[in-house]
Design an enzyme around this catalytic site. Structure first.
Site, PDB file in Angstrom:
ATOM      1  N   HIS A 459       0.819  -1.213   0.000  1.00  0.00           N
ATOM      2  CA  HIS A 459       0.000   0.000   0.000  1.00  0.00           C
ATOM      3  C   HIS A 459       0.853   1.263   0.000  1.00  0.00           C
ATOM      4  CE1 HIS A 459      -3.728  -2.313   1.573  1.00  0.00           C
ATOM      5  NE2 HIS A 459      -3.573  -2.388   0.274  1.00  0.00           N
ATOM      6  N   GLU A 696     -26.091  17.531 -14.314  1.00  0.00           N
ATOM      7  CA  GLU A 696     -25.483  16.253 -13.927  1.00  0.00           C
ATOM      8  C   GLU A 696     -26.380  15.062 -14.202  1.00  0.00           C
ATOM      9  OE1 GLU A 696     -24.216  16.527  -9.831  1.00  0.00           O
ATOM     10  OE2 GLU A 696     -25.995  17.631  -9.249  1.00  0.00           O
ATOM     11  N   ASP A 720     -21.542  12.822 -11.813  1.00  0.00           N
ATOM     12  CA  ASP A 720     -22.878  12.232 -11.879  1.00  0.00           C
ATOM     13  C   ASP A 720     -23.352  12.104 -13.320  1.00  0.00           C
ATOM     14  OD1 ASP A 720     -23.797  11.430  -9.334  1.00  0.00           O
ATOM     15  OD2 ASP A 720     -23.809  13.521  -8.717  1.00  0.00           O
ATOM     16  N   CYS A 767     -17.523  21.385 -13.144  1.00  0.00           N
ATOM     17  CA  CYS A 767     -16.981  21.249 -11.789  1.00  0.00           C
ATOM     18  C   CYS A 767     -16.773  19.792 -11.404  1.00  0.00           C
ATOM     19  CB  CYS A 767     -17.867  21.957 -10.773  1.00  0.00           C
ATOM     20  SG  CYS A 767     -19.531  21.284 -10.724  1.00  0.00           S
TER      21      CYS A 767
HETATM   22  C1  PEP Z   1     -20.503  15.928 -10.060  1.00  0.00           C
HETATM   23  O1  PEP Z   1     -21.459  15.139  -9.980  1.00  0.00           O
HETATM   24  O2  PEP Z   1     -19.716  15.954 -11.031  1.00  0.00           O
HETATM   25  C2  PEP Z   1     -20.228  16.873  -8.965  1.00  0.00           C
HETATM   26  C3  PEP Z   1     -19.328  17.830  -9.091  1.00  0.00           C
HETATM   27  O3  PEP Z   1     -20.922  16.697  -7.800  1.00  0.00           O
HETATM   28  P1  PEP Z   1     -20.552  15.595  -6.709  1.00  0.00           P
HETATM   29  O4  PEP Z   1     -19.245  14.966  -7.127  1.00  0.00           O
HETATM   30  O5  PEP Z   1     -20.484  16.316  -5.410  1.00  0.00           O
HETATM   31  O6  PEP Z   1     -21.719  14.663  -6.799  1.00  0.00           O
HETATM   32 MG    MG Z   2     -22.957  15.412  -8.414  1.00  0.00          MG
END
Ligand code: PEP
Ligand code: MG
Length: 837
Positions: A459, A696, A720, A767
């Protein structure tokens, strides 16, 4: 003794010295996989009943018998080790199945000399096989004579018993081939345990004639199951069938071993002496030079005895809780950054820290008078020994994880902080480093690490590769004889530690190192300037953060703002909801940390699998398709209202932008917009913050144009969006390599989102994790994305990437990528068109 409260004193079934299970020379018994109990090295030739009871099983080969005591405890009496192989020769069983026996009644006789000569050892065992209901505490660890008190059996409290449901008689069996690379080592074993713990049933794995409870990572590792081995699974309880199916799926789905994909070729150390060079095995690549710094493990002072047992138990419990808390923090951190390997490694550590085999042995040792420190240390040593004896190099390497837990718990017991501070740029030498040592050293900026022991699949090696810290293992004890402070060259790629490099060689390596550092420094020095493409398109590079401390890091790294503040950090792992004031302070702290820069704050995204203690929700059959994100907020309007009020009280409001998660239709946005307007009026505000929508789910991407009409901006959550577009769980260990946001289907959705937003003059950001992937930067720019929110340390690198791109060319090439056949094809094309430096 009467069986009040299910307590029972067992008398010695044999005469001879007593051993704890950890000292039994058999890995399976010693690991506790068969259950808790005790052993005797017998001097007599007859095995006697340790209590009144019924004979419930007699081994066909006459070497073992199981009794059910009147209090319900099931006791396996097993004479000698590996005696099954004698096929009954030398044994005479004196009782039959179903017979009632009384304490001290002879059960089996054996020919001491003949059996002793032909078996591995005469050491015999008394094991409680239904240990989920009972606990065993040794009364003595000295020599005993038949009939003397040996073991105290007490019933566990109801809360300590799992699977105590009415339908315990439902038992189902299955078999499956193990798909995990390297077999059932710590991380897959922890996954199996996690799966089993999701059910009320009790589950066991059976392999090579031995069994282990799925509750014990140590027990599962003790079975030494190889990749592709066929194992049997049994589950008993009201939800046995569901538990069985889940376990079969876990066992047959190979965990994503990202680290293996990038593991450097392992070179066998050739010991051909080269003057002034130690040969080792490359565990993480790189070429660095620096002063050698020696790191020694923690030494325990002598145990003077005379301890208060309850006080020592309490100290150990507190230390274990402290370390669990620390590991949970590491896990949250790793999870937030989606460092999957780090997460898997420390989840396994957490499971080991709760392992019954480790804990029971430590508490028994305390009950026998040891200090908590020495009891814990002994228990770890015993299990390390078990792992080493299994004959699997991979499992032997996992002993290092146990040593890590030894160090951490000892530090907590001794009240010591991390006792080492290492200068940045040093090359650290140690007997063997542990995973948490490595995280600590990497944070201190060491140039490289090298170890006398260790392996390339450990690890530590996985973490070193993940952190980019060059690492050599198996250099031998000569490493520890080296004088600290001397300048050395760590050529991890070549498997060499150069102990006396010439000035010329040092200069050469230092120059290469300096070039890399200069590139990074140059990226960092320009990190605070805006990023524009060659043809003048401005791209905002913001950061994803989860606290004001991280916002500080983001600013220091040059982020143009916060592109995503996940507010869940304020709501989870607590008993009551944060009130409006606490929320407002937390959001304001992030805004303050960002100076003049904008901050995008996402409203709470819990529900599904992220539950809140103070907001009980019905269990969901498909949590990720259930009441989560904005849907939950609409069902609990008071929760969202409170958060919006807190957000509206931050200042200045033009820097605070609100982002809504998991939107699937325009009505959801319109509803929240109305609510926000009402609150703005209620609070008598003259300005209102911008309101954005996360894209998303595919529905939102397809409706981007309509959403953009009413939203101020759109931000694509590729994590997502991948999950819901590809119908692949983003946390599915076996599918990790395929949940790739560069899939052409996602690129189409991103293109459609940008086109929809453009119609209303709105900007689009990303994001999700794809924003931090430099290979994806030109594609996202080409498709029309104008803001990327990345992990704070990557701001400089991604800005640098942007400055080397031509947005026009990105647009032309990206359009063609939409027609490719797979994510792999897109990645390959990206490498061709926009090679990474
Ligand atoms: C995403 O779904 O890309 C996102 C930025 O939100 P989270 O990762 O918090 O679900
Ligand atoms: Mg998300």
């Amino acid at each position: 003794m009467p069986n009040n409260n299910k307590e029972l004193i067992l008398s010695a079934p044999l005469s001879g010295p007593v051993l704890t299970l950890a000292h039994v020379p058999d890995a399976v018994f010693a690991s506790g996989a068969m259950g808790d109990g005790i052993a005797i090295d017998p001097l007599n030739d007859t095995l006697y009943a340790p209590c009144d009871g019924e004979v419930i099983h007699v081994a066909r080969t006459g070497h073992a018998v199981t009794l059910r005591a009147d209090n319900g405890a099931e006791l396996l009496l097993h004479l000698g080790l590996d005696t099954v192989e004698l096929q009954g020769d030398g044994f005479s069983m004196l009782v039959k199945e179903g017979a009632r026996v009384s304490n001290g009644q002879a059960l089996l006789r054996y020919d001491v000399d003949s059996v002793a000569q032909r078996c591995k050892s005469l050491v015999s065992l008394l094991i409680i096989t239904n240990g989920e209901h009972f606990q065993a505490r040794p009364i003595t660890l000295k020599g005993v004579k038949v009939g003397e008190p040996l073991l105290h059996i007490v019933a566990k409290r109801p809360g300590e018993i799992r699977g105590n449901d009415a339908d315990m008689d439902i038992e189902v069996f299955g078999q499956i081939r193990i798909a995990h690379r390297g077999g059932l080592h710590a991380r897959p074993a922890a996954l199996v345990r996690q799966t089993a713990q999701g059910f009320k049933s009790r589950s066991h794995l059976h392999f090579g004639g031995r069994s282990a409870s799925c509750d014990s990572v140590m027990g599962l590792m003790g079975l030494a199951i190889n990749e592709q081995a066929q194992v049997h699974v049994s589950c008993r309880g009201s939800d046995a069938e569901a538990a069985l199916q889940a376990l079969l799926a876990t066992l047959s789905t190979a965990a994503a071993e990202n680290d293996h994909a990038h593991a450097p070729p392992v070179k066998a150390p050739s010991r051909a002496a080269e003057d002034g060079v130690l040969q080792g095995v490359c565990a993480a690549p790189g070429l660095v030079a620096g002063p050698l710094v020696r790191l020694d493990g923690l030494q325990l002072p002598d145990d003077d005895g005379g301890h208060d047992i309850e006080e020592q138990r309490q100290r150990l419990r507190q230390a274990l809780e402290h370390v669990s808390g620390d590991i949970r923090l590491t896990l949250e951190n790793a999870k937030a950054r989606r460092h999957d390997n780090e997460q898997a490694i420390f989840s396994a550590h957490l499971a080991l820290l709760e392992d019954p085999a480790l804990l029971d042995a430590a508490y028994v040792s305390i009950d026998q008078g040891d200090a908590a420190t020495h009891a814990w240390s002994r228990s770890i040593d015993a299990q390390c020994q078990v792992l080493r004896q299994l004959g699997s190099p991979l499992l032997a390497e996992r002993a290092n994880d146990l040593r890590d837990l030894r160090q951490r718990v000892l530090r907590a017991l001794l009240g010591e902080a991390w006792q080492f501070e290492v200068p940045a740029g040093a090359i650290v030498a140690a007997q063997e480093l542990t995973p948490s040592d490595l995280l600590h050293l990497s944070a201190q900026g060491v140039a490289g690490v090298c170890m006398a022991e260790g392996g390339a699949t450990s690890h530590v090696a996985i973490l070193a590769r993940g952190k980019g810290v060059p690492c050599l293992v198996a250099l031998g004890d000569a490493l520890l004889a080296q004088a600290p402070g001397q300048s050395v060259v760590l050529d991890a790629d070549g498997g060499r530690l150069e102990l006396a490099p010439t000035a010329e060689r040092l200069t050469q390596v230092q120059q290469a190192q300096a070039r890399r550092a200069a590139l990074r420094a140059q990226q960092q020095s320009l990190a605070h300037a805006p990023a524009r493409t060659i043809d003048g398109v401005g791209i905002e590079i913001a950061a994803n953060v989860a606290s004001s401390a991280e916002a500080g890091q983001a600013v220091a790294n040059g982020a143009d703002g916060v592109g995503l503040l996940r507010t869940e950090f304020l709501f989870v792992d607590r008993r009551t909801a944060p009130d409006e004031q606490e929320q407002c302070q937390a959001y304001q702290a992030v805004l303050d940390a960002m100076g003049e820069k904008p901050v995008i704050i996402r409203t709470i995204d819990v529900g599904g699998d992220k539950q809140l203690d103070y907001l009980p929700l019905p269990a969901e059959a498909n949590p990720v398709l259930g009441l989560r994100g904005i849907r939950l907020a609409l069902v609990h309007p008071e929760l969202l209202d409170q958060q919006l009020r807190a957000l509206l009280q931050t200042r200045p409001l033009h820097r605070c932008r609100i982002l809504l998660p998991m939107v699937t239709e325009v009505d959801e946005l319109l509803h929240i917009r109305q609510r926000l307007d009402a609150l703005v009026a209620e609070l008598d505000l003259s300005e209102r913050p911008q309101l954005g929508v996360m894209i998303e789910v595919p529905a939102a991407a397809l409706l981007a144009e309509q959403l953009a009409e009413h939203a101020d901006f759109l931000s694509i959550g590729t994590n997502d969006l991948s999950q819901y577009t590809l119908a692949m769980d983003r946390d599915h260990a076996g599918l990790a390599a395929r949940v790739d946001a560069l899939h052409p289907a996602l690129l189409l959705l991103i293109a459609q989102t940008c086109a929809g937003a453009a119609k209303h003059g709105r900007w689009v950001g990303v994001c999700g994790a794809l924003a931090s992937d430099p290979l994806a930067t030109p594609v996202l720019i080409g498709l029309g994305v104008r803001e990327l929110s990345v992990s704070p340390p990557q701001v400089g690198e991604i800005k640098d990437r942007v400055r080397h791109l031509d947005a026009g060319q990105c647009r032309r090439v990206s359009t063609d990528l939409l027609n490719l056949a797979s994510a792999a094809a897109v990645r390959q094309a990206c490498h061709q068109h926009w090679p990474l430096g």
